[in-house]
Design an enzyme around this catalytic site. Structure first.
Site, PDB file in Angstrom:
ATOM      1  N   ASP A 164       0.887  -1.250   0.008  1.00  0.00           N
ATOM      2  CA  ASP A 164      -0.086   0.109  -0.017  1.00  0.00           C
ATOM      3  C   ASP A 164       0.913   1.295  -0.129  1.00  0.00           C
ATOM      4  O   ASP A 164       0.731   2.201  -0.624  1.00  0.00           O
ATOM      5  CB  ASP A 164      -0.728  -0.011   1.364  1.00  0.00           C
ATOM      6  N   PHE A 165       1.883   1.309   0.886  1.00  0.00           N
ATOM      7  CA  PHE A 165       2.679   2.325   0.953  1.00  0.00           C
ATOM      8  C   PHE A 165       3.590   2.879  -0.111  1.00  0.00           C
ATOM      9  O   PHE A 165       3.951   3.710  -0.668  1.00  0.00           O
ATOM     10  CB  PHE A 165       3.471   2.226   2.290  1.00  0.00           C
TER      11      PHE A 165
END
Length: 410
Positions: A164-165
């Site tokens: 996600d990051f």
């Protein structure tokens, strides 16, 4: 919070982690990021954990420095307002499906040079989230003690939603690349960024894809050891666990000296017919013997002595901390210029907040900005970007199409 992008406005329509992260990074470099949510809050508005006042700490931190507009996105009028807003601003970050009211085509119909970034699940349209793409890429089956039976051992998920990051960071980069292209050519761009492609692509960039194909099989579990180099966790005489790593000749030489294991290293080199100073390969192949040697040395020293010796030799090491210990560590937080004074958080809870991760010498970073209250900037944005009068906005509020700040929610 730098002002490198203070001439840029971005509409963000997103939830959870990857897409909001892309907007967050742009906001931390000065962009005006306008997050638009359904008037009751997006899917992540009440994401765990909540304060006693019902405010999500996750939402608060992923939306720091942004503006908030709240619309009734179940209504045709609310959706049309959002499409109009995106077209007026000219750039949009979202993780809504392409086959939705906020398609690139719908936004581009309002502005031919529209730039949109859409975070997706898989490239073929299937849904995905960090932990499912991580399962597909194979990483959880490489984690765990090395003595586990490969045929029966369970997967071990990492707790950090890394994909996600990484996707959020790559999304911010892709957005700025598309904007630079528009500046040069006048052309808009539709950018689709599948979370799954970030995971499998990173696996390829790291060399893991080529490695397993070359060897014709999977990588073995290594416990806490570093793959392909020397590094692992050790425990001192007084029970402190710490991590060391040696990837360069200088790091290796310093580690040997700090642990005072020169004689033991010489004996192992004679036994195996290698020189450990020659590089990663001999150190990794004979890691079991090396680990035993270094742990034996650690058994005879308290951590304070080990840390002092490692620091004196400029070794790469760190003590294991819990997350709570890390949050209270002065070197990591209180004395770190990354963090600034606590802004007026919607949660009412005061805690350190980050500035931009990038440090630009000679430029004032500024203090961290707070997250908005849901709908806090609805009136301002609709007036500034769409030219709506206060009377028109008032009618939209009365009709339930637009919501104002939820500061006083109960």
């Amino acid at each position: 919070m730098y002002n490198l992008l203070d001439d840029l406005s971005i509409v963000e329509v997103s939830s959870f982690v990857a897409s909001p992260t892309a907007g967050l990074y742009c906001a931390q470099m000065g962009a005006e990021v306008i997050r638009v949510d359904h008037k009751a809050g997006g899917l992540d508005y009440n994401r765990y954990m909540l304060t006693a006042e019902g405010r999500s700490l996750s939402w608060e931190n992923l939306n720091r420095a942004k503006k908030s507009v709240a619309l009734d996105l179940t209504s045709g009028e609310g959706r049309e307002l959002l499409v109009e807003l995106a077209g007026a601003v000219g750039q949009c970050i979202t993780n809504l499906p392409e086959r939705s009211f906020l398609s690139h085509a719908a936004m581009a119909a309002k502005r031919a040079d529209m730039v949109s970034l859409r975070v997706m699940g898989w490239h073929d349209g299937r849904q995905a989230m960090d932990f499912t793409v991580n399962a597909a890429a194979g990483y959880p089956l490489m984690c765990g003690p090395e003595d586990w039976d490969p045929a029966t051992a369970p997967p071990v998920n990492q707790v950090l939603p890394a994909w996600d990051f990484i996707t959020g960071a790559y999304g911010a980069f892709a957005m700025l690349a598309a904007l630079r292209h528009r500046d040069r050519t006048g052309e808009g761009s539709e950018v689709r960024l599948p979370l799954g492609d970030v995971a499998i692509g990173t696996m390829a960039n790291a060399g893991l894809l080529a490695e397993v194909l070359y060897r014709g099989g999977d990588r073995e579990r290594l416990g806490n050891a570093i793959w392909g180099a020397f590094g692992r966790d050790f425990r001192s005489r007084d029970g402190v666990r710490f991590m060391v790593a040696a990837l360069t000749p200088k790091q290796w030489g310093g580690l040997v000296k700090a642990f005072a294991v020169e004689d033991g290293i010489a004996a192992l080199e004679a036994r195996h017919g290698v020189r450990f100073a020659d590089g990663d390969t001999p150190r990794f192949r004979h890691r079991a013997d090396l680990f035993a040697l270094f742990q034996s040395a650690a058994d005879g020293m308290d951590y304070a002595d080990i840390a002092a010796r490692l620091a004196a030799e400029t070794c790469t090491f760190e003590r294991y901390r819990t997350a709570y210990e890390a949050a209270n560590d002065p070197a990591l937080v209180a004395d770190n210029p990354l963090f600034g004074p606590a802004p007026a958080n919607p949660s009412g809870f005061d805690y350190p907040a980050t500035r931009s991760f990038a440090n630009l010498p000679g430029r004032e970073a500024g203090d961290p900005a707070p997250a908005p209250y849901l709908g806090e900037h609805s009136e301002e944005v609709l007036s500034d970007k769409l030219g709506l009068s206060s009377g028109t906005i008032g009618k939209l509020v009365d009709a339930g199409t637009v919501a104002l700040s939820d500061k006083d929610k109960t």
